[in-house]
Design a protein around this motif. Sequence first.
Motif, short mmCIF file in Angstrom:
data_model
loop_
_atom_site.label_atom_id
_atom_site.label_comp_id
_atom_site.label_asym_id
_atom_site.label_seq_id
_atom_site.Cartn_x
_atom_site.Cartn_y
_atom_site.Cartn_z
N PHE A 97 -69.53 -75.16 -28.86
CA PHE A 97 -70.05 -73.78 -28.82
C PHE A 97 -71.19 -73.56 -29.82
N GLU A 98 -71.09 -74.20 -31.02
CA GLU A 98 -72.11 -73.97 -32.04
C GLU A 98 -73.51 -74.38 -31.58
N PRO A 99 -73.70 -75.55 -30.93
CA PRO A 99 -75.06 -75.89 -30.46
C PRO A 99 -75.65 -74.84 -29.52
N MET A 100 -74.83 -74.22 -28.72
CA MET A 100 -75.33 -73.20 -27.79
C MET A 100 -75.78 -71.96 -28.55
N VAL A 101 -75.01 -71.59 -29.59
CA VAL A 101 -75.40 -70.44 -30.41
C VAL A 101 -76.70 -70.73 -31.15
N LEU A 102 -76.80 -71.93 -31.70
CA LEU A 102 -78.02 -72.31 -32.41
C LEU A 102 -79.24 -72.33 -31.48
N GLU A 103 -79.02 -72.74 -30.24
CA GLU A 103 -80.12 -72.75 -29.28
C GLU A 103 -80.61 -71.33 -29.01
N ALA A 104 -79.68 -70.39 -28.82
CA ALA A 104 -80.04 -68.99 -28.61
C ALA A 104 -80.76 -68.43 -29.83
N GLU A 105 -80.26 -68.79 -31.04
CA GLU A 105 -80.88 -68.34 -32.28
C GLU A 105 -82.31 -68.87 -32.39
N SER A 106 -82.49 -70.13 -32.00
CA SER A 106 -83.83 -70.74 -32.06
C SER A 106 -84.82 -70.03 -31.15
N ARG A 107 -84.38 -69.64 -29.98
CA ARG A 107 -85.25 -68.92 -29.05
C ARG A 107 -85.71 -67.59 -29.65
N LEU A 108 -84.75 -66.86 -30.23
CA LEU A 108 -85.08 -65.57 -30.82
C LEU A 108 -86.02 -65.75 -32.02
N HIS A 109 -85.80 -66.81 -32.80
CA HIS A 109 -86.66 -67.05 -33.96
C HIS A 109 -88.11 -67.33 -33.55
N LYS A 110 -88.29 -68.06 -32.46
CA LYS A 110 -89.65 -68.33 -31.98
C LYS A 110 -90.37 -67.02 -31.62
N ILE A 111 -89.64 -66.11 -30.98
CA ILE A 111 -90.23 -64.83 -30.58
C ILE A 111 -90.60 -64.01 -31.83
N SER A 112 -89.68 -63.93 -32.80
CA SER A 112 -89.95 -63.13 -34.02
C SER A 112 -91.10 -63.71 -34.82
N SER A 113 -91.22 -65.04 -34.82
CA SER A 113 -92.32 -65.69 -35.55
C SER A 113 -93.67 -65.34 -34.93
N VAL A 114 -93.72 -65.33 -33.62
CA VAL A 114 -94.97 -65.01 -32.92
C VAL A 114 -95.30 -63.53 -33.09
N ALA A 115 -94.26 -62.67 -33.07
CA ALA A 115 -94.49 -61.23 -33.13
C ALA A 115 -95.07 -60.81 -34.48
N VAL A 155 -76.32 -69.66 -13.53
CA VAL A 155 -76.68 -70.90 -14.24
C VAL A 155 -76.09 -70.90 -15.64
N GLU A 156 -76.23 -69.76 -16.34
CA GLU A 156 -75.71 -69.68 -17.70
C GLU A 156 -74.17 -69.70 -17.71
N VAL A 157 -73.56 -69.03 -16.73
CA VAL A 157 -72.10 -69.03 -16.65
C VAL A 157 -71.57 -70.44 -16.44
N ASN A 158 -72.24 -71.19 -15.57
CA ASN A 158 -71.81 -72.58 -15.32
C ASN A 158 -71.94 -73.43 -16.57
N LYS A 159 -72.97 -73.16 -17.38
CA LYS A 159 -73.11 -73.89 -18.64
C LYS A 159 -71.92 -73.62 -19.55
N LEU A 160 -71.54 -72.34 -19.62
CA LEU A 160 -70.42 -71.98 -20.49
C LEU A 160 -69.11 -72.58 -19.99
N ILE A 161 -68.95 -72.58 -18.69
CA ILE A 161 -67.72 -73.12 -18.12
C ILE A 161 -67.57 -74.61 -18.45
N ASN A 162 -68.69 -75.31 -18.48
CA ASN A 162 -68.65 -76.75 -18.69
C ASN A 162 -68.69 -77.16 -20.16
N VAL A 163 -68.70 -76.17 -21.08
CA VAL A 163 -68.80 -76.49 -22.51
C VAL A 163 -67.40 -76.62 -23.12
N ASP A 164 -67.23 -77.66 -23.91
CA ASP A 164 -65.98 -77.81 -24.65
C ASP A 164 -65.98 -76.87 -25.84
N LYS A 165 -64.79 -76.55 -26.35
CA LYS A 165 -64.71 -75.64 -27.48
C LYS A 165 -65.52 -76.13 -28.67
#
Length: 394
Positions: A286-304, A273-283
């Motif tokens: 890329f930044e929105p995908m990185v920010l999305e991953a960063e946001s997920r990690l930030h939610k975890i660190s905030s709760v921890a 699923v993630e590979v298909n997302k990357l395949i379908n992303v234009d150059k």
Amino acid sequence: MSTRNLAVVLMCVLGVASCASTPTANESHANLTPEEVRQTRSRVFSEISDTYAEWSKKLEGADALRIYAPENYRDMMSSWKSAHDLFIEIRKDPTQVDAKHSVFSSETYAVGFRDRINSVEYNYKAIQGLKKQADVLLAPAMSQMTYLNKIEAGKYFRHAMNNLNRDYQRLFEYLVVSETEHAESYQETFINNAVALEVRVIDAMYVKPLEQRLADLSRLKYNTLAPVSFGYVEQGTAELAKYVAKSPRSFTEIEHQVDQINFQFRRLEAVVVEVNKLINVDKSQFEPMVLEAESRLHKISSVAKGNDYRDQSLAAQSERIAHDVEQLRKADRSETLQKENQLLKQQIALLQEQNTEGDSVDTQLALDRAEQNQTEIEALKKLVSALQEKSDKS
């Protein structure tokens, strides 16, 4: 006169001759009083009833005896059916026990019933003799066949199971004709074939569904999209097949391996699923995908622990979050140890208080209790010390 009419006349003549040559019930009781006749019939009917009840019980589940001697079994059950039919007729009218049950037979109901029971008994004893021998000599084959039926081998491989059933019956046929050596030799071949079928069945139950699922995902190009993850599933399935061939009855381990492989299947699908997302992303996207991953990690660190690690790389953020979670686990363990420590201190205090109570009526009893309490106190102090060390380290 036609052939048909001649046959009818001949049958009538034979019937009359038969009747004339067989004593009637009245003739056989000519010298008995009516009461004696009644008592005799009653006694005979009672004996027949007891015999019928005895064999009804013995033949419950008789179908299991068929394998030992099929011909004896058929003769036994045929005679039993005939005896059963005669008994039903006798029960309708017990006074006819000494009457003929057919115009074409000189047998009375009682004689006919006993004759059938004698046949039942003869064949039953013959089967039991063969059963006693087979239950010892063919025990391995019988145990294996029972197991194959338990795992429903015929449901997966009907033709192979039918062939094996014929081989199984042949083992008993050798014993019927007293060819014991042939039975023992043939049993080895049977066991080898039966075990091979057992492995095929377990493989069909656990391995084949996984292999089919792999084939389906391969057609969807999963092996190309995520070759590493696909390789984990492929390797796990191959190892499971080897294990089943070696230990087909180790179901706990087999099911454990199946669970692990299913986990890898779910992981493979998530990766694709993630590979298909990357395949379908234009150059440019890329930044929105990185920010999305960063946001997920930030939610975890905030709760921890409420920390913000977004000024670091994604890999570094993951490591810091993992460290925070480990610290939280240690804190939970420390709190538990401290509670246990406090409880033990309370127990020590209680024991010391009991030791100070010296005004006892029985001085010796008080001394004994004090000594016992002191021993417990020392042991608890050591435990408290150990817990305190663990708590400090945490």
